[in-house]
Every structure is written in C-alpha cells, then in structure tokens.
Write a protein that holds these residues in place. Structure first.
Motif, PDB file in Angstrom:
ATOM      1  N   UNK A  53      70.863  26.052  40.871  1.00  0.00           N
ATOM      2  CA  UNK A  53      71.321  27.211  40.094  1.00  0.00           C
ATOM      3  C   UNK A  53      70.168  28.215  39.981  1.00  0.00           C
ATOM      4  N   UNK A  54      70.446  29.470  40.320  1.00  0.00           N
ATOM      5  CA  UNK A  54      69.365  30.466  40.339  1.00  0.00           C
ATOM      6  C   UNK A  54      68.932  30.864  38.931  1.00  0.00           C
ATOM      7  N   UNK A  55      67.746  31.409  38.875  1.00  0.00           N
ATOM      8  CA  UNK A  55      67.106  31.746  37.603  1.00  0.00           C
ATOM      9  C   UNK A  55      67.887  32.758  36.787  1.00  0.00           C
ATOM     10  N   UNK A  56      68.436  33.765  37.443  1.00  0.00           N
ATOM     11  CA  UNK A  56      69.161  34.797  36.688  1.00  0.00           C
ATOM     12  C   UNK A  56      70.393  34.219  36.007  1.00  0.00           C
ATOM     13  N   UNK A  57      71.053  33.270  36.659  1.00  0.00           N
ATOM     14  CA  UNK A  57      72.225  32.605  36.072  1.00  0.00           C
ATOM     15  C   UNK A  57      71.797  31.783  34.845  1.00  0.00           C
ATOM     16  N   UNK A  58      70.679  31.073  34.967  1.00  0.00           N
ATOM     17  CA  UNK A  58      70.168  30.271  33.838  1.00  0.00           C
ATOM     18  C   UNK A  58      69.806  31.170  32.660  1.00  0.00           C
ATOM     19  N   UNK A  59      69.139  32.284  32.958  1.00  0.00           N
ATOM     20  CA  UNK A  59      68.760  33.212  31.890  1.00  0.00           C
ATOM     21  C   UNK A  59      69.998  33.807  31.226  1.00  0.00           C
ATOM     22  N   UNK A  60      70.989  34.126  32.016  1.00  0.00           N
ATOM     23  CA  UNK A  60      72.239  34.662  31.488  1.00  0.00           C
ATOM     24  C   UNK A  60      72.914  33.652  30.548  1.00  0.00           C
ATOM     25  N   UNK A  61      72.922  32.380  30.952  1.00  0.00           N
ATOM     26  CA  UNK A  61      73.525  31.332  30.120  1.00  0.00           C
ATOM     27  C   UNK A  61      72.741  31.155  28.821  1.00  0.00           C
ATOM     28  N   UNK A  62      71.415  31.135  28.911  1.00  0.00           N
ATOM     29  CA  UNK A  62      70.581  30.997  27.711  1.00  0.00           C
ATOM     30  C   UNK A  62      70.812  32.172  26.757  1.00  0.00           C
ATOM     31  N   UNK A  63      70.864  33.367  27.302  1.00  0.00           N
ATOM     32  CA  UNK A  63      71.095  34.547  26.454  1.00  0.00           C
ATOM     33  C   UNK A  63      72.477  34.541  25.824  1.00  0.00           C
ATOM     34  N   UNK A  64      73.466  34.025  26.539  1.00  0.00           N
ATOM     35  CA  UNK A  64      74.807  33.972  25.943  1.00  0.00           C
ATOM     36  C   UNK A  64      74.891  32.883  24.868  1.00  0.00           C
ATOM     37  N   UNK A  65      74.216  31.769  25.084  1.00  0.00           N
ATOM     38  CA  UNK A  65      74.222  30.691  24.084  1.00  0.00           C
ATOM     39  C   UNK A  65      73.405  31.048  22.842  1.00  0.00           C
TER      40      UNK A  65
END
Length: 178
Positions: A53-65
């Motif tokens: 899973x790419x970094x931008x997707x992980x950051x997006x998930x963290x920011x949404x959570x």
C-alpha cells in the motif's frame, strides 16, 4: 536500528514539541487514540506495515481516522509516512504515553482476575498500587483470565504479585510430587 529505538526517538521529539508548545494534553489524547485504535484493529496494523500500500493512501487513511487531531499530530503523521516509518506509529504512540505518564507521576499497573472488577475492587487495587509505588495516580489495565480460578495477578514496575488459585494449586502439586 530497532523499531522500539526508532519509535522512542520519535516519541521523545513529539513529546518535547508538545510540551514546549503547551499542547501536551491534546497530543497525548491523540496518541492514546492512535494506540487504542491500532491495538484494536488488526486490519489497521497490517495496513500500516504493508509495503504494497503506497504512502499517500496510508496518510489519507490516517488523516480520515484521526482528522480531529491536533496539528502537531497531523504533521507527525505526514513526517512518519514520508520517512516510511508508519509501521512504528503504534509503538511511537505507546512510547509517548509512557513518557507522559512518567512526567505526570502516573504509575501503570496491570491486574489479571478471573472476573470483571467491581468499582470497589478497582479502587482497592489502585490504592494498593499507590502504596507500593509511592505515586499519586494509577493507570490500571484490567484483564480477565478465567483459568486463574480465583485470586489475582498484579504487575507493577516489572514486579508481579501472583495470588491466584491456579498458582497455589500448581505449588501444592509440586510439593506433593516431591
């Protein structure tokens, strides 16, 4: 470098910044939320550790959570993900919590019983931990283990007080076998 050392360094840095900017309580609440969320979600833990899973997707998930987090916490997410260290996020939050408890004089203890604690028993355990540790405040983590049969196991500062029926029976068995 080991994961705990990396996490500890990140935690110390964020802790210092939060303390310096007088937002320690807010950032601590964020870190506890991160720790509890990752601890309670195997999927999130695997996602953070996944090299696929790419970094931008992980950051997006963290920011949404954790979108309601303090700005410092959000900047921390961005830095951790940018550096490819998102797998250490849980351990960093855990280390931050330990630093916070140390600064605030809070003793962490764990009690294992064969049943859910009542408020009266919880207060009794907290009082006992205060006496043993000499600290004013206690964070008590509770676990239920039906195999204890009765009694309790109390862990404080790396020391264990085992007053469970299971242990007593095991000791009795050992003396009878000899």
């Amino acid at each position: 470098m080991s994961d705990i050392r990396v996490a500890s360094r990140y935690a110390k840095s964020v802790f210092s910044l939060a303390d310096e900017h007088s937002i320690l309580e807010e950032v601590h609440n964020d870190m506890v939320a991160i720790k509890d969320t990752v601890e309670g979600s195997r999927e999130l833990e695997l996602l953070l550790k996944s090299p696929i899973i790419n970094s931008s997707k992980k950051l997006s998930i963290l920011n949404s959570l954790f979108g309601n987090s303090n700005d410092l916490t959000k900047k921390f997410f961005t830095l951790v993900v940018k550096k490819g260290r998102e797998a250490e996020l849980f351990e960093t939050a855990k280390q931050f919590h330990l630093l916070y408890n140390s600064k605030k004089g809070i003793e962490m203890a764990e009690v294992v019983t064969p049943f859910e604690l009542t408020e009266e028993l919880r207060a009794s355990f907290k009082q006992k931990v205060k006496q043993l540790s000499g600290k004013d405040s206690v964070e008590l983590k509770e676990k239920v283990d039906k195999s204890l049969i009765g009694g309790f196991i109390l862990n404080i500062e790396g020391k264990q007080i085992d007053d469970s029926v299971r242990t007593r029976l095991q000791k009795l068995e050992q003396t009878l076998v000899k």
